[in-house]
Design a protein around this motif. Structure first.
Motif, PDB file in Angstrom:
ATOM      1  N   ARG A  10       2.556  -1.112   4.411  1.00 31.94           N
ATOM      2  CA  ARG A  10       3.046   0.215   4.021  1.00 31.94           C
ATOM      3  C   ARG A  10       4.441   0.393   4.615  1.00 31.94           C
ATOM      4  O   ARG A  10       4.665   0.103   5.797  1.00 31.94           O
ATOM      5  N   ASP A  55       0.271   7.170  -1.363  1.00 26.73           N
ATOM      6  CA  ASP A  55      -0.834   7.917  -1.950  1.00 26.73           C
ATOM      7  C   ASP A  55      -2.175   7.191  -1.819  1.00 26.73           C
ATOM      8  O   ASP A  55      -3.185   7.637  -2.366  1.00 26.73           O
ATOM      9  N   SER A  56      -2.196   6.066  -1.085  1.00 27.05           N
ATOM     10  CA  SER A  56      -3.426   5.325  -0.821  1.00 27.05           C
ATOM     11  C   SER A  56      -3.707   5.315   0.675  1.00 27.05           C
ATOM     12  O   SER A  56      -2.832   5.625   1.489  1.00 27.05           O
ATOM     13  N   ASP A  57      -4.926   4.950   1.043  1.00 23.93           N
ATOM     14  CA  ASP A  57      -5.268   4.841   2.458  1.00 23.93           C
ATOM     15  C   ASP A  57      -4.419   3.751   3.107  1.00 23.93           C
ATOM     16  O   ASP A  57      -4.222   2.674   2.523  1.00 23.93           O
ATOM     17  N   PRO A  58      -3.912   3.977   4.311  1.00 21.66           N
ATOM     18  CA  PRO A  58      -3.028   2.999   4.953  1.00 21.66           C
ATOM     19  C   PRO A  58      -3.797   1.763   5.413  1.00 21.66           C
ATOM     20  O   PRO A  58      -5.021   1.792   5.566  1.00 21.66           O
ATOM     21  N   THR A  62      -5.528  -0.659   7.833  1.00 26.99           N
ATOM     22  CA  THR A  62      -6.164  -0.502   9.134  1.00 26.99           C
ATOM     23  C   THR A  62      -6.955  -1.767   9.444  1.00 26.99           C
ATOM     24  O   THR A  62      -7.079  -2.665   8.601  1.00 26.99           O
ATOM     25  N   THR A  94      -9.639  -1.925   6.727  1.00 26.16           N
ATOM     26  CA  THR A  94      -9.262  -2.249   5.351  1.00 26.16           C
ATOM     27  C   THR A  94      -8.761  -3.686   5.201  1.00 26.16           C
ATOM     28  O   THR A  94      -8.808  -4.236   4.095  1.00 26.16           O
ATOM     29  N   VAL A 137       0.866  -1.175   0.000  1.00 22.78           N
ATOM     30  CA  VAL A 137       0.000   0.000   0.000  1.00 22.78           C
ATOM     31  C   VAL A 137       0.906   1.231   0.000  1.00 22.78           C
ATOM     32  O   VAL A 137       1.620   1.482   0.970  1.00 22.78           O
TER      33      VAL A 137
END
Length: 348
Positions: free
Chosen positions: A301, A283-286, A288, A291, A280
């Motif tokens: 990440r 520039d993307s949502d981390p 969690t 997710t 990931v």
């Protein structure tokens, strides 16, 4: 004789049992004849395995007759009570409860890791004489995959991991207690403590109370022990601290690695990428707890410890994984490994 496999899921009403249903339905075992079993509390419940709907049955003396594979996905006491009956009936046993770890001949396995690391682990592969397989702890598997891939690109000087554990690792009762503690705290009432014997709502803790049903220290020891078994001297040591977080599902893991030679972020991400790992980017949502839900991969990440330099020897790896999904996929992989040892359509 028919070529159809017969599979028993013992503890089918548990969180892991339900997740195992889904994992098997998406596996080469999808056409098997499934028998769902559990203790008295779950009898009669309807469960779906693939396109079939069946009842959870009582465990009787002849329940394991002609069973090819028995998955034990419930409490350890349930496994210890019935595993010998399954073994004597000729079933290949996969123990997701960890109850059989340490018994003579029982192996801790994760086929994914042995396909990546060489030489083979000292404990060897299962054979016809292996009484049971214990799929390795999900965190140990994730650490072995991530550190194994980094080590193939650059020597690792030090590694340490802080792991955040969810309530679902201990089953539905633990999740219910976390929920009830949250409700009681918000209404200023006394907290239920039957499972944890301490406050876990709105609280991250390194230990449970003395009267808790589970031990956080035992879980941390299992992660270290399984990692050592998987590593078999092929991976660098990693320091592990396990904390219990006030979340229902999903492991979070903060992994720090220090390399011998400077490496760029792109090189680090490239070394980690591959099967079972999804990178990931920034520039993307981390990753969690939300997710990773339902994901079969480890979401990762990476960031340099020093962001001002193009190359560095120190990196932070934030990883998330669905604890139930990841564990059951490993269990299915272990069963597929055992399947290759069994004559098709016969019960040993």
């Amino acid at each position: 004789m028919t070529d159809q496999q017969k599979i028993a899921i013992v503890g089918a009403g548990s969180l892991r049992g339900k997740e195992l249903n889904d994992a098997l339905a998406d596996s080469p075992f999808v056409d098997a004849d499934f028998v769902l079993m559990d203790d008295e509390a779950e009898l009669g419940s309807l469960e779906a395995v693939g396109d079939e709907v069946t009842f959870i049955q009582r465990i009787e003396p002849g329940s394991f007759n002609r069973v090819d594979f028995a998955f034990f996905a419930g409490e350890q006491a349930l496994t210890l009570k019935h595993w010998e009956s399954a073994h004597k009936a000729g079933a290949s046993i996969v123990d997701l409860s960890f109850a059989l770890e340490g018994k003579p001949g029982v192996l801790v396995r994760v086929p994914w890791v042995d396909t990546e690391l060489q030489p083979p682990a000292a404990q060897g592969s299962p054979g016809l004489e292996t009484p049971a397989i214990v799929p390795a702890h999900a965190v140990s598997v994730a650490l072995a995959i991530l550190l194994g891939r980094v080590a193939q690109s650059s020597s690792i000087r030090t590694a340490s991991a802080t792991v955040l554990e969810p309530a679902s690792e201990y089953g539905r009762a633990a999740m219910d207690e976390l929920h009830q503690q949250t409700v009681k705290l918000l209404s200023f009432q006394e907290l239920p403590r039957q499972v944890y014997d301490t406050q876990v709502a709105f609280n991250t803790t390194p230990a449970f109370g003395d009267a808790a049903k589970y031990s956080l220290a035992a879980g941390e020891s299992r992660i270290r022990r399984h990692f050592a078994l998987l590593s078999a001297g092929r991976l660098p040591d990693v320091a592990v601290q396990l904390l219990h977080a006030p979340v229902f599902h999903g492991y979070g893991m903060s992994l720090f690695v220090e390399l011998d030679t400077p490496t760029s972020l792109d090189q680090m991400e490239a070394s980690l990428a591959g099967e079972h790992v999804e990178i990931v980017t920034a520039d993307s949502d981390p990753p969690t707890n939300l997710t990773v839900a339902g994901q079969g991969n480890i979401l990762v990440r990476v960031r340099p410890h020093n962001t001002r330099e193009p190359e560095t020897t120190r990196f932070w790896i934030w990883a998330g994984l669905d604890n139930l999904r990841f564990a059951t996929l490993n269990a299915v992989a272990c069963a597929l490994e055992l399947k290759r040892l069994r004559p098709s359509g016969e019960v040993m």
